[in-house]
Design a protein around this motif. Structure first.
Motif, mmCIF file in Angstrom:
data_model
loop_
_atom_site.group_PDB
_atom_site.id
_atom_site.type_symbol
_atom_site.label_atom_id
_atom_site.label_comp_id
_atom_site.label_asym_id
_atom_site.label_seq_id
_atom_site.Cartn_x
_atom_site.Cartn_y
_atom_site.Cartn_z
ATOM 1 N N LEU A 1 0.889 -1.076 0.108
ATOM 2 C CA LEU A 1 -0.043 0.160 -0.034
ATOM 3 C C LEU A 1 0.909 1.251 -0.004
ATOM 4 N N GLY A 2 2.088 1.123 0.598
ATOM 5 C CA GLY A 2 2.834 2.206 0.754
ATOM 6 C C GLY A 2 3.761 2.497 -0.661
ATOM 7 N N GLN A 3 3.678 1.608 -1.545
ATOM 8 C CA GLN A 3 4.531 1.734 -2.695
ATOM 9 C C GLN A 3 3.916 2.865 -3.688
ATOM 10 N N TRP B 1 -8.810 -9.621 -4.302
ATOM 11 C CA TRP B 1 -8.133 -8.241 -4.170
ATOM 12 C C TRP B 1 -7.856 -8.234 -2.763
ATOM 13 N N GLY B 2 -6.525 -8.739 -2.436
ATOM 14 C CA GLY B 2 -6.002 -8.794 -1.062
ATOM 15 C C GLY B 2 -5.872 -7.827 -0.350
ATOM 16 N N THR B 3 -5.839 -6.410 -0.676
ATOM 17 C CA THR B 3 -5.412 -5.457 0.143
ATOM 18 C C THR B 3 -6.826 -4.369 0.347
ATOM 19 N N PRO B 4 -7.042 -3.761 1.614
ATOM 20 C CA PRO B 4 -7.729 -2.803 1.880
ATOM 21 C C PRO B 4 -7.630 -1.453 1.460
ATOM 22 N N GLY C 1 -12.921 -2.045 0.176
ATOM 23 C CA GLY C 1 -12.500 -0.957 -0.725
ATOM 24 C C GLY C 1 -13.288 0.252 -0.559
ATOM 25 N N GLY C 2 -14.045 0.266 0.537
ATOM 26 C CA GLY C 2 -14.980 1.656 0.734
ATOM 27 C C GLY C 2 -14.333 2.489 1.511
ATOM 28 N N THR C 3 -14.751 3.713 1.462
ATOM 29 C CA THR C 3 -14.395 4.736 2.555
ATOM 30 C C THR C 3 -14.739 4.709 3.715
ATOM 31 N N LEU C 4 -14.337 5.585 4.574
ATOM 32 C CA LEU C 4 -14.972 5.279 6.250
ATOM 33 C C LEU C 4 -16.373 6.179 6.268
ATOM 34 N N LEU C 5 -16.495 7.072 5.296
ATOM 35 C CA LEU C 5 -17.672 7.906 5.369
ATOM 36 C C LEU C 5 -18.833 7.615 4.292
#
Length: 324
Positions: free
Chosen positions: A169-171, A256-259, A285-289
């Motif tokens: 995710l950080g790449q 899809w193995g990453t949030p 894959g959803g946003t917090l809001l």
């Protein structure tokens, strides 16, 4: 059995798309009228402009082929895929003549910038025609790229640790691979390009996308494409049948193995409710809001499915006189 033929499967998905859109239109029609233009306007534009709706040209999306030509040129430049008069396909991992390569959108431009902003959040500069929202791919692959057969997912190690997920995710540039999600497709053992390559469709499963440069498409648009293919696959089965695939790989790990915070949470929730509780992993894959009209994502996906391959191809005619 006719219900398992490609003709029948296409008919099933078109019928499901139309049913979904009619249901949404009725709900919109019955809802209280807003005092001013809102995100519901994105839905109305989608419905009246779609051939599965009223089929009226609204002008919500560019029709000039110059937009597609500029999009293609941007992809060629940013992805660094031109060499000796040929273009690199990251899926086939080979060079092809320009006439056999397609500039493919992940989030179709026909949905318009307003729908893109509503689903993904407002990003500036706008990305509808950005190279972050597309790929240069071999036309033979592109023909089935949006058919519920193959999809693109993160390329992760088997049984990744949290540290591995965080690293991915950080790449700045993330690795992706192809997964075949329709194990019953009749063409799996056919060659993709009959005359020049031995590669079969089945061979694409777990194949990493190989990019020549450091530029990759945005994960949020790949996730949209992933969700769309899952929906297509589910809708292509006949009454009483079940889709012959799971959202998990052989090791029980989600494909899809990453949030990620790719799309509005309430829109993904409506999307999952349409598919069924077994598709709950898509919610990662959803946003917090919540944001906007909860059915907009589902309606956008239904509009793209209802569009049909012939009209989609017609809408993406390109002026290739001055570009590769």
């Amino acid at each position: 059995m006719w219900a398992q033929t490609e003709e029948a499967r296409q008919l099933f998905e078109q019928l499901r798309a139309q049913q979904c859109r009619v249901t949404s239109f009725r709900k919109q029609a019955e809802a209280p009228k807003p005092e001013r233009r809102s995100l519901g306007a994105s839905f109305i534009n989608l419905f009246i402009s779609s051939p599965m709706g009223l089929g009226i040209r609204t002008g919500m999306e560019p029709r000039d082929s110059r937009f597609q030509s500029q999009f293609r040129m941007k992809l060629l430049e940013d992805y660094e895929v031109v060499k000796n008069g040929k273009i690199w396909c990251p899926i086939m991992q080979d060079w092809f003549p320009p006439s056999t390569m397609t500039a493919a959108h992940l989030f179709s431009y026909k949905h318009g910038q307003a729908s893109m902003d509503a689903i993904f959040g407002q990003i500036r500069p706008a990305e509808l025609f950005s190279s972050r929202n597309g790929l240069m791919i071999c036309s033979a692959v592109e023909e089935y790229f949006d058919a519920g057969v193959i999809t693109i997912v993160p390329d992760l190690p088997e049984r990744p640790t949290m540290a591995m997920l965080s690293y991915w995710l950080g790449q700045e540039t993330r690795d992706f691979k192809i997964r075949v999600i329709d194990s019953s497709w009749s063409c799996l053992d056919m060659k993709i390009i009959q005359e020049s390559s031995p590669t079969k469709w089945r061979d694409l499963d777990n194949r990493r996308l190989y990019f020549r440069g450091r530029y990759h498409p945005a994960a949020r648009y790949l996730y949209f494409h992933y969700c769309l293919q899952v929906l297509r696959r589910a809708w292509r089965v006949g009454p009483g049948q079940r889709a012959a695939f799971e959202l998990y790989d052989e090791l029980g790990k989600p494909l899809w193995g990453t949030p990620g915070r790719y799309m509005a949470r309430n829109m993904l929730r409506a999307f999952v409710e349409e598919l069924g509780h077994e598709y709950e992993p898509l919610m990662q894959g959803g946003t917090l809001l919540d944001r906007g009209d909860s059915r907009l994502l589902l309606e956008t996906a239904a509009a793209q499915i209802g569009l049909g391959k012939e009209e989609e191809s017609e809408s993406e005619e390109e002026e290739e006189d001055d570009i590769l």
